[in-house]
Design a protein around this motif. Sequence first.
Motif, PDB file in Angstrom:
ATOM      1  N   TYR A   1       0.851  -1.188   0.101  1.00 31.72           N
ATOM      2  CA  TYR A   1       0.049   0.090  -0.064  1.00 31.72           C
ATOM      3  C   TYR A   1       0.829   1.274  -0.029  1.00 31.72           C
ATOM      4  O   TYR A   1       0.504   2.145  -0.603  1.00 31.72           O
ATOM      5  CB  TYR A   1      -1.002   0.044   1.215  1.00 31.72           C
ATOM      6  N   VAL A   2       1.898   1.067   0.598  1.00 28.45           N
ATOM      7  CA  VAL A   2       2.792   2.354   0.768  1.00 28.45           C
ATOM      8  C   VAL A   2       3.281   2.523  -0.603  1.00 28.45           C
ATOM      9  O   VAL A   2       3.306   3.499  -1.398  1.00 28.45           O
ATOM     10  CB  VAL A   2       4.155   2.117   1.572  1.00 28.45           C
TER      11      VAL A   2
ATOM     12  N   THR B   1       0.606   4.039  -2.894  1.00 28.37           N
ATOM     13  CA  THR B   1       0.286   5.337  -2.561  1.00 28.37           C
ATOM     14  C   THR B   1       1.315   6.280  -3.235  1.00 28.37           C
ATOM     15  O   THR B   1       0.795   7.474  -3.589  1.00 28.37           O
ATOM     16  CB  THR B   1      -0.142   5.555  -1.064  1.00 28.37           C
TER      17      THR B   1
ATOM     18  N   SER C   1      12.370   9.281   9.062  1.00 28.58           N
ATOM     19  CA  SER C   1      11.182   8.694   9.770  1.00 28.58           C
ATOM     20  C   SER C   1      10.361   9.834  10.451  1.00 28.58           C
ATOM     21  O   SER C   1       9.341  10.018  10.105  1.00 28.58           O
ATOM     22  CB  SER C   1      11.535   7.945  11.067  1.00 28.58           C
TER      23      SER C   1
ATOM     24  N   VAL D   1       8.616  11.521   7.535  1.00 27.02           N
ATOM     25  CA  VAL D   1       7.471  10.604   7.069  1.00 27.02           C
ATOM     26  C   VAL D   1       6.138  11.186   7.923  1.00 27.02           C
ATOM     27  O   VAL D   1       5.279  11.618   7.161  1.00 27.02           O
ATOM     28  CB  VAL D   1       7.749   9.305   6.939  1.00 27.02           C
ATOM     29  N   ASP D   2       6.345  11.352   9.224  1.00 30.52           N
ATOM     30  CA  ASP D   2       5.574  11.570  10.191  1.00 30.52           C
ATOM     31  C   ASP D   2       4.947  12.976   9.912  1.00 30.52           C
ATOM     32  O   ASP D   2       3.833  13.335   9.810  1.00 30.52           O
ATOM     33  CB  ASP D   2       6.186  11.273  11.618  1.00 30.52           C
TER      34      ASP D   2
ATOM     35  N   ASN E   1       2.806  13.143   6.860  1.00 29.14           N
ATOM     36  CA  ASN E   1       1.564  12.438   7.356  1.00 29.14           C
ATOM     37  C   ASN E   1       0.678  13.295   8.092  1.00 29.14           C
ATOM     38  O   ASN E   1      -0.539  13.207   8.028  1.00 29.14           O
ATOM     39  CB  ASN E   1       1.822  10.956   7.725  1.00 29.14           C
ATOM     40  N   ARG E   2       1.325  13.709   9.102  1.00 31.77           N
ATOM     41  CA  ARG E   2       0.393  14.457  10.160  1.00 31.77           C
ATOM     42  C   ARG E   2       0.129  15.869   9.952  1.00 31.77           C
ATOM     43  O   ARG E   2      -0.857  16.308  10.257  1.00 31.77           O
ATOM     44  CB  ARG E   2       1.080  14.092  11.455  1.00 31.77           C
TER      45      ARG E   2
ATOM     46  N   TRP F   1       0.023  12.455   1.562  1.00 32.06           N
ATOM     47  CA  TRP F   1       0.412  10.811   1.919  1.00 32.06           C
ATOM     48  C   TRP F   1       1.008  10.278   0.871  1.00 32.06           C
ATOM     49  O   TRP F   1       1.991   9.578   0.864  1.00 32.06           O
ATOM     50  CB  TRP F   1      -0.874  10.089   2.096  1.00 32.06           C
TER      51      TRP F   1
ATOM     52  N   ALA G   1       4.417  11.250   1.859  1.00 29.79           N
ATOM     53  CA  ALA G   1       4.991  10.534   2.934  1.00 29.79           C
ATOM     54  C   ALA G   1       5.436   9.275   2.411  1.00 29.79           C
ATOM     55  O   ALA G   1       6.228   8.519   2.941  1.00 29.79           O
ATOM     56  CB  ALA G   1       3.802  10.645   3.847  1.00 29.79           C
ATOM     57  N   SER G   2       4.574   8.756   1.604  1.00 33.02           N
ATOM     58  CA  SER G   2       4.787   7.262   1.078  1.00 33.02           C
ATOM     59  C   SER G   2       6.111   7.250   0.033  1.00 33.02           C
ATOM     60  O   SER G   2       6.902   6.260   0.478  1.00 33.02           O
ATOM     61  CB  SER G   2       3.667   6.832   0.001  1.00 33.02           C
TER      62      SER G   2
ATOM     63  N   SER H   1       8.986   7.391   2.551  1.00 34.98           N
ATOM     64  CA  SER H   1       9.152   5.908   2.896  1.00 34.98           C
ATOM     65  C   SER H   1       9.676   4.865   2.086  1.00 34.98           C
ATOM     66  O   SER H   1      10.418   4.170   2.631  1.00 34.98           O
ATOM     67  CB  SER H   1       7.609   5.432   3.478  1.00 34.98           C
TER      68      SER H   1
ATOM     69  N   LEU I   1      13.508   5.556   2.009  1.00 34.41           N
ATOM     70  CA  LEU I   1      14.010   4.863   3.100  1.00 34.41           C
ATOM     71  C   LEU I   1      13.874   3.489   3.181  1.00 34.41           C
ATOM     72  O   LEU I   1      15.145   2.844   3.639  1.00 34.41           O
ATOM     73  CB  LEU I   1      13.084   5.451   4.263  1.00 34.41           C
TER      74      LEU I   1
END
Lengths: 261, 270
Positions: free
Chosen positions: A18-19, A22, A219, A222-223, A226-227, A232, A235-236, A239, A242
């Motif tokens: 899913y990452v 996305t 990391s 990414v957060d 996302n936040r 997203w 963020a993906s 990820s 990484l």
Amino acid sequence: MSPAVLAVIFIVLPPLLYVFYTSVYGPPLSLAAYGEVLTSKLFRQTLSTTLIIASLSSLLSLLLGFVVALHLARQPARRRAILMLLVLLPFWTSILVKCFAFTVILGREGIINNILSWIFDAKVQLPLVLNLVGLLVGMTSFLVPLVVLPVLASLVAIDEAIYRAASIMGAKPPRIFWTVTVPMSLPGVFAGLLSIFVMSLGAFVVPALLGGPQDQMLSNLVDFYNREVLDWQKASAISVVLFGMVLVFAAPLALWRRRKV
Amino acid sequence: MPGQIDDPHSRRYRALGTGLAVPIYVFLLAPIVVTVPMAFGPTNALTFPPASYSFDLFRIFFNSPAWLGSLFESLKIAIATTALAMIAGTLAGYWMARHEFAGKGLVTSMIMSPSIVPIIVIGLGLYLYFSYLRITGTTLSIVLGHVMVTLPYVIVMVVAGVNKLDRNLEFGAELMGAGPMQMFVTVVIPQLVPSLVSAAFFAFLLSFDEVIIAWFLAGPNTVTLPVKMFNALHWEISPVIAAVSTLMTALSLLVCIVAIGLRKWTPTDV
């Protein structure tokens, strides 16, 4: 019983796929997120911070871990089992507990600054936390127990007869250390170093709680996307980058382990 | 050094090794040594050593619905995770240990991947996937996430346990007419008990201490103890955290003792 294996695969794979999905499907299907991420200044800065901090903290942890492993390897079996507790208890201790403790130890009004104030009889308030120092201390505390175990395993595996032979032939301890102990522990050292480096690439909690704003790692980025940014796709994409970095460094480890088995 | 001729020269180097190692042991244990006394300190300041000793911080913790609620949420999640991971991990681990098949290496690395992939990637993946399934913020979603990251360790420990068993006992039971399930329950499981107990304790602790996945998946009613603690450390550090840390450390110590008692230091290789 093979359904259990299939079930495990079905638990493990979808989130990872899913990452990837996305990161390339906004919609529409494109690699735009990667382009934007890889050219952004924030990402490049975070990437270099990540690599620098992961390298520094893994090397530092290897150094400290090697000293501990060597000390453990030279104890009689029974005493070694007791001393192992001093490494295993930190190994099992929550990273949050460590971060909390180091905020108290390293803070402006913390234990270290209080001791220094007492020694110099003046108010000392060195900034030791929420910066690179705090981050490295926290990372090292987290990584040392992880690197002690593989290094200890390869130190214990060295045949005692080799030490005895070297000693009878007249080699003094420093010479034995550099010509027997170090070369023969290299497999454990490399395995340990690679695995803690891979672990530290993905560090999240320690930089968030003990690092400063300029010490945030991938990391945390990414957060952040996302936040805070709610993007997203980016963020993906970060990820996946990484994940790719981790694979590059974990692959030799996996190959090496398989050969050993 | 074992086996070496014991002259004063080498004794001096041994003292050097100990001298270098002791400060590192102190560094490793410092977080615990500092946290535990502070948990019994006063409620208004975080100083070490504490000015006075009491159980006030624990009293605050156990009288706060928010902290207590997150403790119960964490316990609930850790128990459910342990149960699911043990069932799936024992069956899958036994099967993996006893069967050779094409692509076993690939299957193994897929199953083991959550122990290598950065947790943040798994956390984001679970968040996106569970948003699609519309189950983010539920206890179930966190349990599934934790099962995913604890399974590899359970499987490794089960495989290691099974590899030490005598396979002829299993053949014998089947020759005597036991079905595969009966054989598994009456022959394999009893022999695996030490591995299973340490795997269960390890899974419980991993889930109970896990921050990142719970941080991605937590909803307003599913804040786990580590997530609440992470938030507290991020925004305002209150002395209660010392009590929380001490409770978590007590759990770590328990797991550590069980692990050493069962002579399984840590899961390492497959």
